[in-house]
Enzyme design. Sequence first.
Site, PDB file in Angstrom:
ATOM      1  N   SER A 220       2.893   4.370   9.972  1.00  0.00           N
ATOM      2  CA  SER A 220       4.213   3.953   9.493  1.00  0.00           C
ATOM      3  C   SER A 220       4.684   4.932   8.435  1.00  0.00           C
ATOM      4  O   SER A 220       3.866   5.598   7.779  1.00  0.00           O
ATOM      5  CB  SER A 220       4.129   2.554   8.884  1.00  0.00           C
TER       6      SER A 220
ATOM      7  N   TYR B  79      -0.042  -3.177   2.713  1.00  0.00           N
ATOM      8  CA  TYR B  79       0.413  -2.728   4.037  1.00  0.00           C
ATOM      9  C   TYR B  79       0.527  -1.200   4.055  1.00  0.00           C
ATOM     10  O   TYR B  79       0.003  -0.534   4.953  1.00  0.00           O
ATOM     11  CB  TYR B  79       1.757  -3.358   4.402  1.00  0.00           C
TER      12      TYR B  79
END
Length: 250
Positions: free
Chosen positions: A136, A149
Amino acid sequence: MTKTVLVTGATSGFGRATVERFAGAGWRVIACGRRAERLDALVAAIGASRVHPCAFDVRDEGAMRAAIAALPEGFRDVDVLVNNAGLALGTAPAQRADLAQWKQMIDTNVTALATLTHILLPKLIERRGAIVNVSSVAATYPYVGGNVYGGTKAFVAQLSLGLRSDLHGTGVRVTSIEPGLAETEFTLVRTGGDQAASDTLYAGTHPITGEDIAETIWWVANLPPHLNVNRLEVMPVSQSFAGFQIHRAK
Protein backbone atom coordinates in the site's frame (compact mmCIF):
# COMPACT_ATOMS: atom_id res chain seq x y z
CA MET A 1 1.65 -24.60 -21.29
CA THR A 2 -1.12 -23.55 -18.91
CA LYS A 3 0.17 -21.68 -15.88
CA THR A 4 -1.22 -21.59 -12.34
CA VAL A 5 -1.64 -18.61 -10.02
CA LEU A 6 -2.57 -18.72 -6.33
CA VAL A 7 -4.49 -15.68 -5.08
CA THR A 8 -5.25 -14.97 -1.43
CA GLY A 9 -8.12 -12.73 -0.40
CA ALA A 10 -9.95 -13.94 -3.49
CA THR A 11 -13.51 -13.34 -2.34
CA SER A 12 -13.66 -9.59 -2.97
CA GLY A 13 -11.86 -6.51 -4.26
CA PHE A 14 -8.42 -6.88 -5.80
CA GLY A 15 -8.38 -10.63 -5.19
CA ARG A 16 -11.65 -11.46 -6.88
CA ALA A 17 -10.83 -9.25 -9.84
CA THR A 18 -7.43 -10.95 -10.13
CA VAL A 19 -9.04 -14.40 -10.18
CA GLU A 20 -11.37 -13.28 -12.95
CA ARG A 21 -8.57 -11.65 -14.96
CA PHE A 22 -6.24 -14.66 -14.91
CA ALA A 23 -8.94 -17.29 -15.36
CA GLY A 24 -10.42 -15.31 -18.23
CA ALA A 25 -7.03 -15.46 -19.95
CA GLY A 26 -6.83 -19.24 -19.61
CA TRP A 27 -4.76 -19.64 -16.44
CA ARG A 28 -5.61 -22.09 -13.68
CA VAL A 29 -6.38 -20.17 -10.48
CA ILE A 30 -6.26 -21.30 -6.87
CA ALA A 31 -8.68 -18.93 -5.16
CA CYS A 32 -8.14 -18.64 -1.40
CA GLY A 33 -10.42 -16.90 1.06
CA ARG A 34 -12.46 -17.24 4.24
CA ARG A 35 -15.93 -17.11 2.68
CA ALA A 36 -16.61 -20.48 1.09
CA GLU A 37 -19.89 -19.36 -0.44
CA ARG A 38 -18.15 -16.62 -2.41
CA LEU A 39 -15.48 -19.03 -3.61
CA ASP A 40 -18.20 -21.46 -4.69
CA ALA A 41 -19.84 -18.63 -6.65
CA LEU A 42 -16.53 -17.96 -8.45
CA VAL A 43 -16.21 -21.62 -9.38
CA ALA A 44 -19.82 -21.69 -10.61
CA ALA A 45 -19.27 -18.58 -12.72
CA ILE A 46 -15.88 -19.51 -14.19
CA GLY A 47 -15.71 -23.30 -14.03
CA ALA A 48 -13.98 -25.92 -11.91
CA SER A 49 -11.43 -26.59 -14.63
CA ARG A 50 -10.12 -23.04 -14.20
CA VAL A 51 -10.71 -22.22 -10.53
CA HIS A 52 -9.97 -24.37 -7.50
CA PRO A 53 -11.39 -22.97 -4.23
CA CYS A 54 -9.43 -23.08 -0.97
CA ALA A 55 -11.58 -21.90 1.94
CA PHE A 56 -9.51 -21.04 5.01
CA ASP A 57 -8.54 -18.11 7.20
CA VAL A 58 -4.93 -17.16 6.40
CA ARG A 59 -4.30 -16.73 10.13
CA ASP A 60 -4.89 -20.48 10.58
CA GLU A 61 -1.55 -21.99 9.60
CA GLY A 62 -2.80 -25.56 9.97
CA ALA A 63 -5.74 -24.96 7.63
CA MET A 64 -3.45 -23.19 5.17
CA ARG A 65 -0.98 -26.06 5.07
CA ALA A 66 -3.76 -28.62 4.73
CA ALA A 67 -5.30 -26.74 1.80
CA ILE A 68 -1.97 -26.47 -0.02
CA ALA A 69 -1.20 -30.16 0.60
CA ALA A 70 -4.62 -31.13 -0.77
CA LEU A 71 -4.35 -29.24 -4.07
CA PRO A 72 -5.50 -31.47 -6.94
CA GLU A 73 -3.04 -32.62 -9.58
CA GLY A 74 -3.82 -29.90 -12.12
CA PHE A 75 -3.30 -27.09 -9.60
CA ARG A 76 -0.15 -28.12 -7.72
CA ASP A 77 2.44 -26.39 -9.89
CA VAL A 78 2.12 -22.79 -8.73
CA ASP A 79 3.82 -20.33 -11.09
CA VAL A 80 2.68 -17.08 -9.49
CA LEU A 81 1.79 -16.30 -5.88
CA VAL A 82 -0.37 -13.22 -5.34
CA ASN A 83 -0.27 -12.30 -1.65
CA ASN A 84 -3.34 -10.09 -1.62
CA ALA A 85 -5.13 -11.00 1.63
CA GLY A 86 -4.92 -8.18 4.12
CA LEU A 87 -6.98 -5.66 6.02
CA ALA A 88 -7.02 -2.43 7.97
CA LEU A 89 -9.00 -2.19 11.19
CA GLY A 90 -9.87 1.04 12.94
CA THR A 91 -9.01 4.66 12.23
CA ALA A 92 -8.06 5.82 15.74
CA PRO A 93 -4.62 7.25 16.53
CA ALA A 94 -2.24 4.85 18.27
CA GLN A 95 -2.97 6.07 21.79
CA ARG A 96 -6.67 5.22 21.37
CA ALA A 97 -6.35 2.18 19.13
CA ASP A 98 -7.68 -1.30 19.93
CA LEU A 99 -4.75 -3.66 20.61
CA ALA A 100 -6.78 -6.65 19.41
CA GLN A 101 -7.19 -4.93 16.03
CA TRP A 102 -3.45 -4.27 15.86
CA LYS A 103 -2.75 -7.96 16.49
CA GLN A 104 -5.26 -9.08 13.87
CA MET A 105 -3.65 -6.83 11.26
CA ILE A 106 -0.19 -8.17 12.10
CA ASP A 107 -1.41 -11.78 12.04
CA THR A 108 -3.08 -11.28 8.67
CA ASN A 109 -0.87 -8.81 6.83
CA VAL A 110 2.50 -9.98 8.13
CA THR A 111 2.52 -13.45 9.69
CA ALA A 112 0.14 -15.13 7.26
CA LEU A 113 1.81 -13.60 4.21
CA ALA A 114 5.26 -14.67 5.38
CA THR A 115 4.02 -18.18 6.21
CA LEU A 116 2.39 -18.82 2.84
CA THR A 117 5.37 -17.40 1.00
CA HIS A 118 7.71 -19.72 2.92
CA ILE A 119 5.49 -22.73 2.17
CA LEU A 120 5.43 -22.05 -1.57
CA LEU A 121 9.03 -20.93 -2.10
CA PRO A 122 10.37 -24.39 -3.09
CA LYS A 123 7.72 -24.75 -5.81
CA LEU A 124 8.18 -21.17 -7.02
CA ILE A 125 11.93 -21.69 -7.28
CA GLU A 126 11.39 -24.98 -9.13
CA ARG A 127 9.03 -23.21 -11.56
CA ARG A 128 11.12 -20.02 -11.81
CA GLY A 129 7.92 -18.26 -10.88
CA ALA A 130 6.88 -14.92 -9.46
CA ILE A 131 5.64 -13.43 -6.20
CA VAL A 132 3.37 -10.39 -6.27
CA ASN A 133 2.82 -8.85 -2.86
CA VAL A 134 0.04 -6.31 -2.46
CA SER A 135 1.32 -3.58 -0.15
CA SER A 136 0.00 0.00 0.00
CA VAL A 137 1.08 3.61 -0.31
CA ALA A 138 0.62 3.53 3.47
CA ALA A 139 3.94 1.67 3.54
CA THR A 140 5.65 4.91 2.53
CA TYR A 141 3.38 7.80 3.52
CA PRO A 142 2.08 7.96 7.11
CA TYR A 143 -1.28 9.41 8.04
CA VAL A 144 -3.20 9.81 11.29
CA GLY A 145 -4.78 6.49 12.21
CA GLY A 146 -2.56 4.52 9.83
CA ASN A 147 -0.15 3.37 12.58
CA VAL A 148 0.04 -0.46 12.60
CA TYR A 149 -1.68 -0.88 9.23
CA GLY A 150 1.04 1.25 7.62
CA GLY A 151 3.66 -0.68 9.56
CA THR A 152 2.40 -4.01 8.25
CA LYS A 153 2.43 -2.76 4.69
CA ALA A 154 5.95 -1.41 5.14
CA PHE A 155 6.90 -4.94 6.19
CA VAL A 156 5.37 -6.30 2.96
CA ALA A 157 7.34 -3.80 0.85
CA GLN A 158 10.61 -4.51 2.68
CA LEU A 159 10.11 -8.28 2.61
CA SER A 160 9.64 -8.02 -1.15
CA LEU A 161 13.04 -6.33 -1.48
CA GLY A 162 14.62 -8.88 0.84
CA LEU A 163 13.18 -11.76 -1.18
CA ARG A 164 14.60 -10.24 -4.35
CA SER A 165 18.02 -10.27 -2.74
CA ASP A 166 17.76 -13.79 -1.33
CA LEU A 167 16.30 -15.26 -4.52
CA HIS A 168 19.03 -13.77 -6.69
CA GLY A 169 20.01 -16.31 -9.34
CA THR A 170 16.89 -18.47 -8.99
CA GLY A 171 14.89 -16.72 -11.70
CA VAL A 172 12.06 -15.96 -9.28
CA ARG A 173 10.66 -12.46 -9.69
CA VAL A 174 9.26 -10.45 -6.77
CA THR A 175 7.12 -7.34 -6.95
CA SER A 176 5.51 -5.08 -4.34
CA ILE A 177 2.39 -3.37 -5.70
CA GLU A 178 1.41 -0.36 -3.61
CA PRO A 179 -2.07 1.01 -4.34
CA GLY A 180 -3.45 4.28 -3.09
CA LEU A 181 -7.13 5.20 -2.71
CA ALA A 182 -9.14 2.21 -3.95
CA GLU A 183 -12.86 1.55 -3.68
CA THR A 184 -13.38 -2.05 -2.58
CA GLU A 185 -14.72 -3.45 0.72
CA PHE A 186 -11.58 -2.08 2.39
CA THR A 187 -13.19 0.89 4.14
CA LEU A 188 -16.30 -1.07 5.13
CA VAL A 189 -14.06 -3.60 6.89
CA ARG A 190 -11.94 -0.88 8.45
CA THR A 191 -14.94 0.98 9.87
CA GLY A 192 -16.93 -2.06 10.95
CA GLY A 193 -19.44 -1.76 8.12
CA ASP A 194 -20.03 2.01 8.13
CA GLN A 195 -21.39 2.53 4.62
CA ALA A 196 -21.76 6.27 5.13
CA ALA A 197 -18.07 6.59 5.99
CA SER A 198 -17.16 4.60 2.90
CA ASP A 199 -19.41 6.67 0.66
CA THR A 200 -17.97 9.91 2.08
CA LEU A 201 -14.38 8.82 1.52
CA TYR A 202 -14.87 7.93 -2.13
CA ALA A 203 -17.37 10.63 -3.13
CA GLY A 204 -16.22 12.45 -6.27
CA THR A 205 -12.74 10.85 -6.26
CA HIS A 206 -12.77 8.34 -9.16
CA PRO A 207 -10.70 5.89 -7.09
CA ILE A 208 -8.73 2.82 -8.14
CA THR A 209 -10.91 -0.23 -8.79
CA GLY A 210 -10.29 -3.91 -8.21
CA GLU A 211 -10.05 -4.36 -11.95
CA ASP A 212 -7.32 -1.70 -12.17
CA ILE A 213 -5.08 -3.59 -9.75
CA ALA A 214 -5.93 -6.96 -11.32
CA GLU A 215 -4.77 -5.59 -14.66
CA THR A 216 -1.58 -4.32 -13.04
CA ILE A 217 -0.89 -7.72 -11.48
CA TRP A 218 -1.58 -9.38 -14.83
CA TRP A 219 0.92 -7.09 -16.56
CA VAL A 220 3.62 -7.75 -13.96
CA ALA A 221 3.10 -11.52 -14.05
CA ASN A 222 3.30 -11.66 -17.83
CA LEU A 223 6.42 -9.58 -18.40
CA PRO A 224 9.32 -11.36 -20.13
CA PRO A 225 11.18 -13.54 -17.59
CA HIS A 226 14.29 -11.34 -17.69
CA LEU A 227 12.39 -8.30 -16.34
CA ASN A 228 11.43 -7.59 -12.73
CA VAL A 229 9.32 -4.72 -11.42
CA ASN A 230 10.66 -4.23 -7.89
CA ARG A 231 7.88 -1.98 -6.65
CA LEU A 232 4.97 -0.24 -8.33
CA GLU A 233 3.12 2.62 -6.64
CA VAL A 234 -0.34 3.32 -8.06
CA MET A 235 -2.64 6.22 -7.15
CA PRO A 236 -5.76 7.65 -8.76
CA VAL A 237 -5.14 11.02 -10.40
CA SER A 238 -7.41 12.56 -7.75
CA GLN A 239 -4.97 11.57 -4.97
CA SER A 240 -1.58 13.18 -4.41
CA PHE A 241 0.78 14.13 -1.59
CA ALA A 242 -0.09 16.33 1.40
CA GLY A 243 2.15 18.48 3.58
CA PHE A 244 3.59 17.79 7.02
CA GLN A 245 1.59 18.37 10.17
CA ILE A 246 2.70 21.19 12.47
CA HIS A 247 1.48 21.54 16.05
CA ARG A 248 1.51 25.08 17.42
CA ALA A 249 1.62 25.73 21.16
CA LYS A 250 -1.15 27.91 22.47
